[in-house]
Design a protein around this motif. Structure first.
Motif, short mmCIF file in Angstrom:
data_model
loop_
_atom_site.label_atom_id
_atom_site.label_comp_id
_atom_site.label_asym_id
_atom_site.label_seq_id
_atom_site.Cartn_x
_atom_site.Cartn_y
_atom_site.Cartn_z
N ILE A 10 65.28 10.75 97.43
CA ILE A 10 65.18 9.42 98.02
C ILE A 10 63.79 9.27 98.60
N GLU A 11 63.07 8.29 98.11
CA GLU A 11 61.74 7.99 98.61
C GLU A 11 61.83 6.67 99.39
N PRO A 12 60.76 6.27 100.08
CA PRO A 12 60.85 5.06 100.91
C PRO A 12 61.28 3.79 100.16
N SER A 13 60.81 3.60 98.93
CA SER A 13 61.12 2.34 98.25
C SER A 13 61.87 2.52 96.94
N VAL A 14 62.10 3.76 96.52
CA VAL A 14 62.75 4.02 95.24
C VAL A 14 63.48 5.36 95.29
N THR A 15 64.52 5.48 94.50
CA THR A 15 65.20 6.75 94.32
C THR A 15 64.79 7.30 92.96
N THR A 16 64.33 8.55 92.92
CA THR A 16 63.80 9.13 91.69
C THR A 16 64.72 10.23 91.18
N ILE A 17 65.21 10.06 89.95
CA ILE A 17 66.02 11.09 89.30
C ILE A 17 65.06 12.11 88.70
N VAL A 18 65.23 13.38 89.10
CA VAL A 18 64.29 14.41 88.65
C VAL A 18 64.90 15.34 87.60
N ALA A 19 66.23 15.40 87.50
CA ALA A 19 66.86 16.29 86.51
C ALA A 19 68.32 15.91 86.30
N VAL A 20 68.78 16.15 85.08
CA VAL A 20 70.19 16.07 84.74
C VAL A 20 70.53 17.46 84.21
N VAL A 21 71.45 18.16 84.91
CA VAL A 21 71.64 19.59 84.68
C VAL A 21 73.11 19.90 84.43
N ASP A 22 73.33 20.85 83.52
CA ASP A 22 74.67 21.41 83.32
C ASP A 22 74.96 22.28 84.55
N LEU A 23 76.00 21.95 85.28
CA LEU A 23 76.28 22.61 86.54
C LEU A 23 77.02 23.94 86.38
N ARG A 24 77.27 24.37 85.17
CA ARG A 24 77.98 25.63 84.96
C ARG A 24 77.02 26.82 84.98
N GLN A 25 75.84 26.63 85.50
CA GLN A 25 74.85 27.71 85.61
C GLN A 25 75.02 28.42 86.96
N ARG A 26 74.37 29.55 87.09
CA ARG A 26 74.37 30.23 88.38
C ARG A 26 73.60 29.39 89.39
N PRO A 27 74.02 29.40 90.66
CA PRO A 27 73.30 28.63 91.69
C PRO A 27 71.82 28.98 91.79
N GLY A 28 71.47 30.25 91.59
CA GLY A 28 70.06 30.65 91.65
C GLY A 28 69.24 29.99 90.57
N ALA A 29 69.82 29.85 89.38
CA ALA A 29 69.11 29.19 88.28
C ALA A 29 68.90 27.72 88.59
N LEU A 30 69.89 27.09 89.20
CA LEU A 30 69.74 25.68 89.58
C LEU A 30 68.66 25.51 90.64
N ARG A 31 68.63 26.41 91.61
CA ARG A 31 67.60 26.33 92.65
C ARG A 31 66.21 26.45 92.06
N ARG A 32 66.03 27.41 91.14
CA ARG A 32 64.70 27.59 90.51
C ARG A 32 64.32 26.34 89.71
N LEU A 33 65.28 25.75 89.03
CA LEU A 33 65.01 24.56 88.23
C LEU A 33 64.56 23.41 89.11
N VAL A 34 65.25 23.19 90.21
CA VAL A 34 64.90 22.09 91.10
C VAL A 34 63.58 22.35 91.80
N LYS A 35 63.27 23.58 92.09
CA LYS A 35 61.98 23.90 92.75
C LYS A 35 60.80 23.60 91.83
N THR A 36 60.99 23.79 90.50
CA THR A 36 59.88 23.53 89.60
C THR A 36 59.83 22.07 89.29
#
Length: 101
Positions: free
Chosen positions: A75-101
């Motif tokens: 959520i930004e001040p004037s717009v909401t930005t979608i950064v990824a659409v992810v298969d959630l059946r991955q390990r949580p660590g993999a999801l964290r690394r993906l979102v960090k990049t």
């Protein structure tokens, strides 16, 4: 409640194609089904982005109903930005690394 427009990063198009291909592989209407569910979720995000929980730092996650996928957005001040659409059946660590990049 605060509504605001939603924008999608270019990289998300590849995520959407992968999700559509996955659902096309085992549903006759897979691509259309996924896009319908995705659009419904984006409409909820546009209506009230703060409705969804924070997952990683300032990124929030909305689960696409009746699918294995989630939408990560910021959520930004004037717009909401979608950064990824992810298969959630991955390990949580993999999801964290993906979102960090």
């Amino acid at each position: 409640m605060r509504s605001q427009p939603v924008e999608v990063l270019e990289d998300v198009e590849a995520d959407l194609r992968a999700a559509q291909a996955y659902y096309d592989s085992w549903r006759t209407d897979g691509s259309a089904f996924f896009l319908r569910q995705f659009r419904d979720t984006v409409a909820w995000i546009a209506w009230n982005p703060e409705l969804f929980p924070r997952r990683y730092r300032f990124f929030r996650r909305a689960i696409v109903r009746q699918t294995y996928f989630g939408i990560f957005f910021a959520i930004e001040p004037s717009v909401t930005t979608i950064v990824a659409v992810v298969d959630l059946r991955q390990r949580p660590g993999a999801l964290r690394r993906l979102v960090k990049t």
